[in-house]
Design a protein around this motif. Sequence first.
Motif, mmCIF file in Angstrom:
data_model
loop_
_atom_site.group_PDB
_atom_site.id
_atom_site.type_symbol
_atom_site.label_atom_id
_atom_site.label_comp_id
_atom_site.label_asym_id
_atom_site.label_seq_id
_atom_site.Cartn_x
_atom_site.Cartn_y
_atom_site.Cartn_z
ATOM 1 N N CYS A 67 0.843 -1.202 0.000
ATOM 2 C CA CYS A 67 0.000 0.000 0.000
ATOM 3 C C CYS A 67 0.874 1.247 0.000
ATOM 4 C CB CYS A 67 -0.895 0.022 1.247
ATOM 5 S SG CYS A 67 -2.063 -1.341 1.331
ATOM 6 N N TYR A 68 2.191 1.054 0.146
ATOM 7 C CA TYR A 68 3.137 2.162 0.280
ATOM 8 C C TYR A 68 4.279 2.057 -0.737
ATOM 9 C CZ TYR A 68 0.716 2.595 4.722
ATOM 10 O OH TYR A 68 -0.248 2.734 5.687
ATOM 11 N N PRO A 69 3.986 2.210 -2.032
ATOM 12 C CA PRO A 69 5.081 2.155 -3.004
ATOM 13 C C PRO A 69 6.048 3.322 -2.801
ATOM 14 C CG PRO A 69 3.090 2.973 -4.047
ATOM 15 C CD PRO A 69 2.709 2.536 -2.659
ATOM 16 N N ARG A 70 7.306 3.058 -3.065
ATOM 17 C CA ARG A 70 8.355 4.077 -2.954
ATOM 18 C C ARG A 70 8.457 4.842 -4.263
ATOM 19 N NH1 ARG A 70 8.564 5.757 1.087
ATOM 20 N NH2 ARG A 70 10.557 6.692 0.658
ATOM 21 N N GLY B 289 -1.420 -3.032 -3.945
ATOM 22 C CA GLY B 289 -1.161 -3.243 -5.366
ATOM 23 C C GLY B 289 0.140 -4.003 -5.509
ATOM 24 N N ASN B 290 0.272 -4.732 -6.606
ATOM 25 C CA ASN B 290 1.477 -5.531 -6.854
ATOM 26 C C ASN B 290 2.588 -4.659 -7.423
ATOM 27 O OD1 ASN B 290 0.024 -7.757 -6.060
ATOM 28 N ND2 ASN B 290 -0.337 -8.530 -8.117
ATOM 29 N N HIS B 291 3.706 -4.561 -6.696
ATOM 30 C CA HIS B 291 4.876 -3.834 -7.204
ATOM 31 C C HIS B 291 5.491 -4.693 -8.301
ATOM 32 C CE1 HIS B 291 9.377 -2.862 -6.511
ATOM 33 N NE2 HIS B 291 8.910 -2.190 -7.542
ATOM 34 N N PHE B 292 5.445 -4.183 -9.548
ATOM 35 C CA PHE B 292 5.889 -4.990 -10.681
ATOM 36 C C PHE B 292 6.906 -4.294 -11.583
ATOM 37 C CE2 PHE B 292 2.798 -2.306 -12.577
ATOM 38 C CZ PHE B 292 3.072 -2.240 -13.929
ATOM 39 N N LEU B 293 7.150 -3.006 -11.379
ATOM 40 C CA LEU B 293 8.009 -2.240 -12.274
ATOM 41 C C LEU B 293 8.700 -1.158 -11.454
ATOM 42 C CD1 LEU B 293 8.536 -1.973 -15.414
ATOM 43 C CD2 LEU B 293 6.626 -0.364 -15.458
#
Length: 150
Positions: free
Chosen positions: A67-70, A104-108
């Motif tokens: 929930c916390y993308p960098r 969300g799925n970190h994918f890139l």
Amino acid sequence: MTLVDITVGDHALIARLEEALAPRTCAAFRAMMPYQDQLIHVRWSGEGCWIPMGPKAFDLPWESHTCYPRPGQFIFYPGGLSETEILLAYGEVRFSSRFGQLPGNHFLTVVEGMEHLTDLGHATLWRGAQPIRFALRHVQAESAAAVAGA
């Protein structure tokens, strides 16, 4: 390693598909290549931009979800509770929707062009939707190793 060329408005980025962390999400995204859409500023999440993809849900498991993308991380929300979307963090983000916080799925992950993220985010906030295009880049193993170390 698979790299993706990303053009957003006047900015060029290069990102790495996180195939070891999110293999099914990356495979679904690869199948969409080349992909073009509009990038808009987030509504609830903070310093991020998103690509709303509508009601089409993807049958994906949680992979490297957060929930916390960098800054520089893209996450893919496969649909369900909220609409399907891709989000790019350019600063502090707490990924959420009108239904509340979402994973969300970190994918890139951006590996070149990080210095453009704040300008890109501010342009999207103050000037509106920006065209975005993703295209696979095929690189030799030695070039990929150099980018991975960057």
